[in-house]
Design a protein around this motif. Sequence first.
Motif, PDB file in Angstrom:
ATOM      1  N   GLN A 145     -50.811   2.276 -36.745  1.00 57.60           N
ATOM      2  CA  GLN A 145     -50.860   3.466 -35.892  1.00 57.60           C
ATOM      3  C   GLN A 145     -50.642   3.097 -34.421  1.00 57.60           C
ATOM      4  N   GLY A 146     -49.943   3.986 -33.734  1.00 55.78           N
ATOM      5  CA  GLY A 146     -49.693   3.809 -32.301  1.00 55.78           C
ATOM      6  C   GLY A 146     -49.792   5.149 -31.592  1.00 55.78           C
ATOM      7  N   ILE A 147     -49.417   5.149 -30.317  1.00 51.04           N
ATOM      8  CA  ILE A 147     -49.675   6.330 -29.480  1.00 51.04           C
ATOM      9  C   ILE A 147     -48.364   6.893 -28.913  1.00 51.04           C
ATOM     10  N   TYR A 148     -48.137   8.168 -29.174  1.00 48.82           N
ATOM     11  CA  TYR A 148     -46.948   8.859 -28.650  1.00 48.82           C
ATOM     12  C   TYR A 148     -47.364   9.683 -27.433  1.00 48.82           C
ATOM     13  N   THR A 208     -44.279   8.545 -39.328  1.00 45.98           N
ATOM     14  CA  THR A 208     -44.534   9.971 -39.121  1.00 45.98           C
ATOM     15  C   THR A 208     -43.837  10.459 -37.852  1.00 45.98           C
ATOM     16  N   GLY A 209     -43.786   9.601 -36.831  1.00 50.03           N
ATOM     17  CA  GLY A 209     -43.040   9.969 -35.620  1.00 50.03           C
ATOM     18  C   GLY A 209     -41.593  10.257 -35.969  1.00 50.03           C
ATOM     19  N   ASN A 210     -41.046   9.456 -36.863  1.00 53.07           N
ATOM     20  CA  ASN A 210     -39.667   9.646 -37.292  1.00 53.07           C
ATOM     21  C   ASN A 210     -39.530  10.913 -38.150  1.00 53.07           C
ATOM     22  N   SER A 211     -40.368  11.046 -39.177  1.00 52.78           N
ATOM     23  CA  SER A 211     -40.157  12.212 -40.054  1.00 52.78           C
ATOM     24  C   SER A 211     -40.496  13.528 -39.367  1.00 52.78           C
ATOM     25  N   MET A 212     -41.308  13.477 -38.301  1.00 50.57           N
ATOM     26  CA  MET A 212     -41.632  14.715 -37.569  1.00 50.57           C
ATOM     27  C   MET A 212     -40.772  14.867 -36.309  1.00 50.57           C
ATOM     28  N   ALA A 213     -39.721  14.049 -36.174  1.00 47.84           N
ATOM     29  CA  ALA A 213     -38.818  14.115 -35.005  1.00 47.84           C
ATOM     30  C   ALA A 213     -39.594  14.139 -33.681  1.00 47.84           C
ATOM     31  N   TYR A 221     -43.404   5.674 -27.157  1.00 48.33           N
ATOM     32  CA  TYR A 221     -44.270   5.248 -28.262  1.00 48.33           C
ATOM     33  C   TYR A 221     -44.879   3.905 -27.896  1.00 48.33           C
ATOM     34  N   THR A 222     -46.213   3.874 -27.781  1.00 43.87           N
ATOM     35  CA  THR A 222     -46.908   2.616 -27.527  1.00 43.87           C
ATOM     36  C   THR A 222     -47.335   2.056 -28.883  1.00 43.87           C
ATOM     37  N   ASP A 223     -46.640   0.992 -29.264  1.00 51.18           N
ATOM     38  CA  ASP A 223     -46.836   0.389 -30.584  1.00 51.18           C
ATOM     39  C   ASP A 223     -48.086  -0.507 -30.507  1.00 51.18           C
ATOM     40  N   ALA A 224     -49.256   0.142 -30.651  1.00 51.66           N
ATOM     41  CA  ALA A 224     -50.519  -0.536 -30.351  1.00 51.66           C
ATOM     42  C   ALA A 224     -51.121  -1.270 -31.540  1.00 51.66           C
ATOM     43  N   ASN A 225     -50.479  -1.149 -32.713  1.00 47.18           N
ATOM     44  CA  ASN A 225     -50.957  -1.844 -33.914  1.00 47.18           C
ATOM     45  C   ASN A 225     -52.464  -1.620 -34.135  1.00 47.18           C
ATOM     46  N   LEU A 226     -52.882  -0.365 -34.129  1.00 43.69           N
ATOM     47  CA  LEU A 226     -54.316  -0.051 -34.194  1.00 43.69           C
ATOM     48  C   LEU A 226     -54.917  -0.379 -35.556  1.00 43.69           C
ATOM     49  N   TRP A 227     -54.332   0.182 -36.620  1.00 41.32           N
ATOM     50  CA  TRP A 227     -54.815  -0.075 -37.982  1.00 41.32           C
ATOM     51  C   TRP A 227     -53.796   0.485 -38.958  1.00 41.32           C
TER      52      TRP A 227
END
Length: 327
Positions: A145-148, A208-213, A221-227
């Motif tokens: 998970q990351g942050i948009y 999900t960012g991709n499939s939800m455009a 997109y901050t690829d924060a590698n949360l979990w």
Amino acid sequence: MRIRIATPLLLATACSVAATAQAAEWTMATPYGDASFHTQNTKQFAEDVAEATDGDLTINVQSGGALVSHGEIKPSVRRGTIAAGEIFLSVLSNENPIFEVDTLPGVAGGYEEAYALWEATKPIISDLFEEEGLIPLYAVPWPAQGIYTAEELTDPDQFDGLRVRAPNINTQRFIENLGGSPTETEESDIPTAFSTGRVDAMITSSSTGNSMAAWDYVSHYTDANLWLPKNIVFINQRSFDQLDDDTQDALMEAAEKAEERGWEMSREDNQESLAILKENGITVSEPNEDVGEALQQAGDELFADWESRADDQAKEALQSYRDQLED
Ligand code: PCA
């Protein structure tokens, strides 16, 4: 003459009645849309089952929450209204904190660790499902998970009052720890949440960012590698018991294959989705030091909160996972 002709016909009818009586047709509900690799994997699973059983078991996958809402999927399968369901495992966190062990930061930061965590916690999760007359079939993770956001995330102060969409309660807690204002929103409601101005940002995966455009609403997109949180697929025990042995075996074999394929699809979809996000103008970056520290602190609080709620069995499972990583 007539009788001679009628006899084989009667026999044929009797045979087809017997075959129809044996064939089972199941409905399976998932909240996720057809664009999600999870749904594609689950549809492949249904096809594999139909093929392996020669049509003795057909599973009709109803995607996108069209038939049953996310929160109603597990109760519906328990009652037997539908035979099978797929859910985001951590939406069950109010039942037992073990269900959200895969939405804790700093526990599993990659696919191999996420799989080891699944193996360590599977017996407890399976028991809890079984107590309710449910059989878990397989579980597959979303990418990390990351942050948009609509602006580049450079300063943790940007979280102050930021309205952030979250897929589960733990993510909401995390957003609160960061100073933001969380809203729980189903994946299928993401476009409406942004277009009506209910949210400014979201936490979810590249997929999900991709499939939800996501590029229609945000630019970073901050690829924060949360979990790496998982979906779980499960069925009603009574529906399973009604199947003959061969069909049961074929179902379990297809489920095993679906789990293996799903983990692979998740890795691939992550790479593909990151590329598609970029192609559509989203800037993908890792958190800078300040943001990284804020995420770490919010994550530590989240973990402490989980520990205060988790029972000994859950904590022991987590410990055995950690011990195993060290070996
Ligand atoms: N997609 C789902 C669950 C986690 C994810 O990556 C969602 O955001 O609802």
